[in-house]
Design a protein around this motif. Sequence first.
Motif, mmCIF file in Angstrom:
data_model
loop_
_atom_site.group_PDB
_atom_site.id
_atom_site.type_symbol
_atom_site.label_atom_id
_atom_site.label_comp_id
_atom_site.label_asym_id
_atom_site.label_seq_id
_atom_site.Cartn_x
_atom_site.Cartn_y
_atom_site.Cartn_z
ATOM 1 N N GLN A 135 0.821 -1.212 0.000
ATOM 2 C CA GLN A 135 0.000 0.000 0.000
ATOM 3 C C GLN A 135 0.855 1.262 0.000
ATOM 4 O O GLN A 135 0.589 2.205 -0.753
ATOM 5 N N ARG A 136 1.907 1.269 0.814
ATOM 6 C CA ARG A 136 2.768 2.449 0.893
ATOM 7 C C ARG A 136 3.442 2.740 -0.447
ATOM 8 O O ARG A 136 3.454 3.888 -0.904
ATOM 9 N N ARG A 137 4.004 1.716 -1.081
ATOM 10 C CA ARG A 137 4.738 1.980 -2.332
ATOM 11 C C ARG A 137 3.794 2.333 -3.471
ATOM 12 O O ARG A 137 4.092 3.193 -4.303
ATOM 13 N N ALA A 138 2.628 1.670 -3.532
ATOM 14 C CA ALA A 138 1.681 1.956 -4.614
ATOM 15 C C ALA A 138 1.090 3.355 -4.460
ATOM 16 O O ALA A 138 0.976 4.108 -5.443
ATOM 17 N N TYR A 139 0.730 3.727 -3.245
ATOM 18 C CA TYR A 139 0.135 5.043 -3.014
ATOM 19 C C TYR A 139 1.153 6.152 -3.258
ATOM 20 O O TYR A 139 0.832 7.185 -3.856
ATOM 21 N N SER A 140 2.393 5.932 -2.824
ATOM 22 C CA SER A 140 3.446 6.911 -3.069
ATOM 23 C C SER A 140 3.657 7.124 -4.567
ATOM 24 O O SER A 140 3.828 8.261 -5.039
ATOM 25 N N THR A 141 3.627 6.042 -5.328
ATOM 26 C CA THR A 141 3.784 6.132 -6.786
ATOM 27 C C THR A 141 2.620 6.895 -7.410
ATOM 28 O O THR A 141 2.813 7.757 -8.280
ATOM 29 N N LEU A 142 1.404 6.588 -6.974
ATOM 30 C CA LEU A 142 0.230 7.294 -7.502
ATOM 31 C C LEU A 142 0.278 8.779 -7.160
ATOM 32 O O LEU A 142 -0.021 9.630 -8.008
ATOM 33 N N GLU A 143 0.657 9.113 -5.941
ATOM 34 C CA GLU A 143 0.736 10.517 -5.536
ATOM 35 C C GLU A 143 1.711 11.296 -6.426
ATOM 36 O O GLU A 143 1.444 12.441 -6.802
#
Length: 218
Positions: A135-143
């Motif tokens: 969740q952390r890596r995917a959300y950071s990428t989306l942001e």
Amino acid sequence: MLSNNTQKTKILLIRHGECRGNIEGLFRGRSDFPLNENGIRQAQCLAEEIANLGPIDFIFTSPLKRAFQTAEIISKKNGDVPITPLQGFTNISLGPWEGRKKAEIMQEYPEEWALWINCPERLKLPNSESIPDVQRRAYSTLEFLVQKYAGKTFAIVSHRAVLKPLIAACLQIADPYFWRIHVDTASYSIMMYEEERGYCLTLLNQTKHLANFTSEWI
């Protein structure tokens, strides 16, 4: 108060088409399954459906074959949209469970299996990622993407163990959320983003374009 010139960014969240691991009941993880014949047909139907939604500026994909092939099929149908593979959207690493039948894992790892069924957010296997890690890596990428491409439309082609935590992060859904969000193979969901309001989910798990798919619930 919202300004009149607020930019809306449109994000298509796409799960890859079917692969052997889906229909054989295997944990996929980073095992690099390609699309099977039905998965290719699914991706083609998905590509035609997406072409009806309006132009796409970019496609970002997991580097794994089943996602990248899906992205390629979508791109060709939509005017050769540029494709960029990003590690932030690759599938969860499941360590010793990868490529193995779920029925076997249930017998060999009863305590861990109970966590997977009831609260997978708390599961941590040796040499693997946890769902909060994903969740952390995917959300950071989306942001990063929504800031860089504000006002654009882009697609993300990924995996259910990435898309479900990502949706939960965008909507600030607390644990346990994993089994409360469902995305089928070759489905798409739509998220809108505005700077002032953040994320809004406008469509979840659209599958009307598919004639045949296996719905997975574990």
